[in-house]
Enzyme design. Structure first.
Site, PDB file in Angstrom:
ATOM      1  N   TYR A  73       0.711  -1.255  -0.142  1.00 56.37           N
ATOM      2  CA  TYR A  73       0.047  -0.013  -0.076  1.00 56.37           C
ATOM      3  C   TYR A  73       0.789   1.105   0.104  1.00 56.37           C
ATOM      4  O   TYR A  73       1.714   1.260   0.194  1.00 56.37           O
ATOM      5  CB  TYR A  73      -0.992   0.018   1.309  1.00 56.37           C
ATOM      6  CG  TYR A  73      -0.559   0.890   2.417  1.00 56.37           C
ATOM      7  CD1 TYR A  73       0.382  -0.584   3.290  1.00 56.37           C
ATOM      8  CD2 TYR A  73      -0.815   1.655   3.061  1.00 56.37           C
ATOM      9  CE1 TYR A  73       1.085  -0.209   4.563  1.00 56.37           C
ATOM     10  CE2 TYR A  73      -0.057   1.751   4.529  1.00 56.37           C
ATOM     11  CZ  TYR A  73       0.557   1.019   5.380  1.00 56.37           C
ATOM     12  OH  TYR A  73       1.288   0.989   6.238  1.00 56.37           O
ATOM     13  N   LYS A  94       6.354  -2.222   1.773  1.00 49.54           N
ATOM     14  CA  LYS A  94       5.952  -1.311   2.103  1.00 49.54           C
ATOM     15  C   LYS A  94       4.109  -2.155   2.406  1.00 49.54           C
ATOM     16  O   LYS A  94       3.124  -2.045   1.901  1.00 49.54           O
ATOM     17  CB  LYS A  94       5.203  -0.333   2.471  1.00 49.54           C
ATOM     18  CG  LYS A  94       4.197   0.841   2.403  1.00 49.54           C
ATOM     19  CD  LYS A  94       4.063   2.047   2.239  1.00 49.54           C
ATOM     20  CE  LYS A  94       3.381   3.006   3.570  1.00 49.54           C
ATOM     21  NZ  LYS A  94       3.463   3.317   4.282  1.00 49.54           N
ATOM     22  N   GLU A 125      11.501   2.624  14.101  1.00 47.30           N
ATOM     23  CA  GLU A 125      11.424   3.695  13.868  1.00 47.30           C
ATOM     24  C   GLU A 125      10.074   3.500  15.005  1.00 47.30           C
ATOM     25  O   GLU A 125       9.614   2.763  15.903  1.00 47.30           O
ATOM     26  CB  GLU A 125      10.947   3.718  12.422  1.00 47.30           C
ATOM     27  CG  GLU A 125      10.272   2.105  11.871  1.00 47.30           C
ATOM     28  CD  GLU A 125      10.044   1.839  10.502  1.00 47.30           C
ATOM     29  OE1 GLU A 125       9.643   2.736   8.895  1.00 47.30           O
ATOM     30  OE2 GLU A 125      10.198   0.261   9.921  1.00 47.30           O
ATOM     31  N   LEU A 137      11.138   0.952   7.097  1.00 46.38           N
ATOM     32  CA  LEU A 137      10.629   1.838   6.041  1.00 46.38           C
ATOM     33  C   LEU A 137      10.946   2.729   5.582  1.00 46.38           C
ATOM     34  O   LEU A 137      11.595   4.078   6.322  1.00 46.38           O
ATOM     35  CB  LEU A 137       8.735   1.584   5.880  1.00 46.38           C
ATOM     36  CG  LEU A 137       7.842   2.162   4.678  1.00 46.38           C
ATOM     37  CD1 LEU A 137       7.928   1.069   3.721  1.00 46.38           C
ATOM     38  CD2 LEU A 137       6.746   3.234   5.159  1.00 46.38           C
TER      39      LEU A 137
HETATM   40  N1  PMP Z   1       7.758   3.592   8.825  1.00 45.99           N
HETATM   41  C1  PMP Z   1       6.843   3.067   8.735  1.00 45.99           C
HETATM   42  C2  PMP Z   1       6.544   1.427   9.331  1.00 45.99           C
HETATM   43  C3  PMP Z   1       5.488   3.300   8.077  1.00 45.99           C
HETATM   44  O1  PMP Z   1       4.395   2.575   8.225  1.00 45.99           O
HETATM   45  C4  PMP Z   1       5.885   4.948   7.786  1.00 45.99           C
HETATM   46  C5  PMP Z   1       4.222   5.286   6.981  1.00 45.99           C
HETATM   47  N2  PMP Z   1       4.064   4.659   5.367  1.00 45.99           N
HETATM   48  C6  PMP Z   1       6.371   5.728   7.795  1.00 45.99           C
HETATM   49  C7  PMP Z   1       7.944   4.898   8.726  1.00 45.99           C
HETATM   50  C8  PMP Z   1       6.537   6.726   7.403  1.00 45.99           C
HETATM   51  O2  PMP Z   1       6.788   6.501   6.085  1.00 45.99           O
HETATM   52  P1  PMP Z   1       6.220   8.263   4.626  1.00 45.99           P
HETATM   53  O3  PMP Z   1       7.025   9.342   4.775  1.00 45.99           O
HETATM   54  O4  PMP Z   1       6.331   7.958   3.402  1.00 45.99           O
HETATM   55  O5  PMP Z   1       4.545   7.811   5.402  1.00 45.99           O
END
Ligand code: PMP
Length: 287
Positions: free
Chosen positions: A33, A151, A183, A207
């Site tokens: 996603y 993701k 994270e 991520l």
């Molecule tokens: N880490 C994780 C585990 C996440 O779910 C997200 C949100 N999608 C992020 C980091 C931040 O990523 P982004 O800046 O692309 O939303």
């Protein structure tokens, strides 16, 4: 009013959007996603999300069903068809599709992926009062699988972590593995010490946040010092500031970690400045 959503090439009222019980996204969490922020009817960081979607699909050998232009058109069409929607996010999910009976082996390549996109309204998203007060986090062990750079929709453990935070009267949970923070439950995390921004380096452990990439680029352009390395909870507690980034909260100050105040216990200068820069710059390049 009912939303209009996108499902496999059609725009339909949300009540009519049906996916098979055999869909591998439903049965196996075999899906990826993206969430792209929408502010004032425009998409933020769209290119980054499209690129990461391609990487996630590639890693799982799911065929990429839509090119960039088609995806952009669908995002814009959803904004057009949902006139009440101006601020929030567009959720996109691609699953490996309906392969019939349950089987661990991937189905043949002629099984079409299931593609779903829908709008999620969050009026006043830019003016989230939490950005003024900062948020509190607790730490939990990182019990997720080891390909966090993909993701996937396998979000049960992050959900459990969020619930643990809620029960502890905190706003979010930070994952810890081998003594270091990986994270947040749905965001990338940072500390600031002596003016230096410290955040974990990219690997399979986290991520690769689209907001992270943009914010680090902007921090460097603003001559801020950035160090990409892992840090401990104790370091965060004795840091001058902490914050997180994500497409749905942008740059969010963190003022408490496991009950200990970070810095003065109020949003720090660096986080506040980065939030301003990010909001300003992203609005300029929104599509
Ligand atoms: N880490 C994780 C585990 C996440 O779910 C997200 C949100 N999608 C992020 C980091 C931040 O990523 P982004 O800046 O692309 O939303």
């Amino acid at each position: 009013m009912s939303r209009t959503v996108y499902l496999n090439g059609e725009y339909v009222p949300e009540q009519e959007a049906m996916v098979s019980i055999f869909d591998r996204g439903f049965v196996m969490g075999d899906a990826v996603y993206e969430v792209t922020a929408v502010i004032d009817g425009k998409l933020w960081d769209f290119e980054g999300h499209v690129a990461r979607l391609a990487r996630s699909l590639d890693a799982l050998e799911i065929q990429n069903p839509l090119d960039r232009e088609t995806l952009l058109e669908i995002h814009h069409e959803l904004i057009r068809r949902n006139p009440d929607f101006t601020d929030g996010g567009i959720y996109l999910q691609v699953s490996r599709g309906n392969a019939g009976d349950r089987d661990f082996v991937y189905p043949a390549a002629d099984v079409a992926p299931t593609v779903v996109l829908y709008t999620q309204s969050k009026p006043g998203l830019l003016n989230d009062p939490k950005a003024k007060t900062g948020i509190k986090v607790i730490s939990v062990p990182d019990l997720r699988w080891h390909r966090r750079d993909i993701k996937t929709v396998q979000l049960l453990y992050p959900s459990m972590a969020k619930m643990a935070a809620k029960k502890a009267k905190a706003d979010d949970a930070w994952f810890v593995e081998d003594g270091k923070v990986t994270e947040g439950s749905s965001n990338n995390v940072y500390i600031v010490k002596d003016g230096k921004i410290i955040t974990r380096e990219l690997s399979h452990d986290i991520l690769h946040g689209i907001t992270r990439a943009a914010v680090l680029r902007m921090a460097k352009e603003a001559q801020m010092q950035v160090e990409e390395r892992a840090f401990t909870i104790e370091e965060a507690q004795s840091a001058d500031e902490a914050f997180f980034t994500s497409a749905s909260a942008f740059v969010m100050p963190v003022v408490e970690v496991d009950g200990a105040k970070v810095g003065t216990g109020t949003p720090g200068k660096v986080a506040t400045r980065l939030r301003e820069i990010y909001l300003e710059e992203s609005a300029k390049t929104a599509l």
